[in-house]
Scaffold this motif. Structure first.
Motif: not given
Length: 327
Positions: A33-40, A42-50
């Motif tokens: 999740l931390m890696k995904a937050a760097l490129s998209g 965050r899951a906490g903000s509704g993202g699904h890049s993880y």
């Protein structure tokens, strides 16, 4: 003391393995999740890049293996032996978070964690045994009785209110919102797991249970509930300290699952007053531990100086300067 049976030894090994896999999965998924937050987003903000992160999927595999081992452990050993060992996953995740995520627990947070474990263990050790279920239709009968229907509807209403009312307002600041959704849905998920597990077991040993619509209905609910749990668990892990998420999730999930089982199978009918009182004391202990965890999760972390303290410092400097000028 009697010798431990071979079945109990197998169940013990499976339960410990389950805790290791599940505890590790929290850390691995958190790294993903931390890696995904760097490129998209965050899951906490509704993202699904993880979903594009291999590490997150490795964490999912670890969690699935842990759940399979946990499910298998119940086939060998009684719940009174297997369920308390789930607390080991909290210890595993806390130790790994110390080394791989640089997350620290304040000493009072450790005390809160211990209180949560003690309270949960107290409840589990004194919880009544589940009624033996021999068919999917029997589970369906229990699930459609008025008592459990009221509980299930209450859970669904609470989850709906949390998602549509409180998540937008407090989801990013109050841990209990995300974890509460996961735990509430989890109590219903376990009932579905029980039904599907019985169906699979009986299909191999006796008769095909998948010819009944109840089996497919429980399977559909199981998939839906699991997806919801996974979504909000990701949000909790991405937003809050893992050393707080793990024990609180364990405490709420275990407590609500026991409550659901008591309502569904009416196990309290055979409980003595002292046993029920002990279980209530366990709940109080859990509440105390959860309170400590919430209050100490940010202790030891440097915080910015408040405006009031800065004003006091400025006043002190001004007074000192004026005194020097007057002299």
């Amino acid at each position: 003391m009697g010798e431990i049976s071979s079945d109990n030894v197998h169940g013990l090994i499976l339960a410990i393995s389950s805790s290791i896999f599940i505890g590790s999965s929290f850390i691995i998924k958190k790294k993903g999740l931390m890696k995904a937050a760097l490129s998209g987003t965050r899951a906490g903000s509704g993202g699904h890049s993880y979903l594009l992160q291999p590490m997150w999927w490795a964490g999912m595999v670890s969690m699935v293996l842990g759940e399979i081992a946990n499910f298998a452990a119940y086939a060998f050993a009684p719940a009174i032996l297997v369920t308390p060992l789930g607390a080991l996953s909290i210890i595993v995740s806390a130790v790994l978070a110390h080394y791989f995520l640089d997350e620290r627990l304040h000493i009072f947070g450790v005390v809160g964690c211990v209180l949560c474990l003690v309270g949960s263990t107290t409840i589990v050790l004194h919880a009544p045994h589940e009624t033996q279920v021999s068919s999917v239709k029997q589970v369906w009968y229990f699930a459609t009785e008025p008592g459990f229907m009221v509980y299930a509807c209450t859970v669904l209403v609470l989850v709906g209110v949390l998602i549509y009312r409180y998540v937008p307002l407090y989801g990013q600041t109050h841990l209990i919102i995300y974890v509460g959704i996961c735990s509430l849905m989890g109590s219903l998920t376990v009932m579905c797991v029980k039904a599907v597990g019985i169906a699979i077991k009986l299909s191999f040993t006796e008769s095909n249970q998948f010819k009944y619509f109840q089996t497919w209905f429980f399977t559909l609910l199981l998939v839906v509930f699991c997806v919801m749990q996974l979504n909000y668990l990701n949000k909790a892990l991405d937003t809050f300290n893992i050393n707080v998420v793990s024990p609180v999730y364990y405490v709420l999930f275990t407590s609500l699952t026991i409550l659901a089982s008591i309502i569904m199978f009416k196990d309290w009918d055979d409980q003595s007053a002292s046993q029920i009182a002990t279980e209530i004391c366990g709940f109080v202990t859990i509440l105390c531990g959860t309170f400590l965890l919430h209050k100490t999760k940010d202790m030891g972390v440097p915080t910015a100086t408040s405006p009031n303290s800065r004003n006091l410092e400025l006043r002190h400097v001004t007074v000192c300067d004026s005194d020097r000028t007057s002299t």
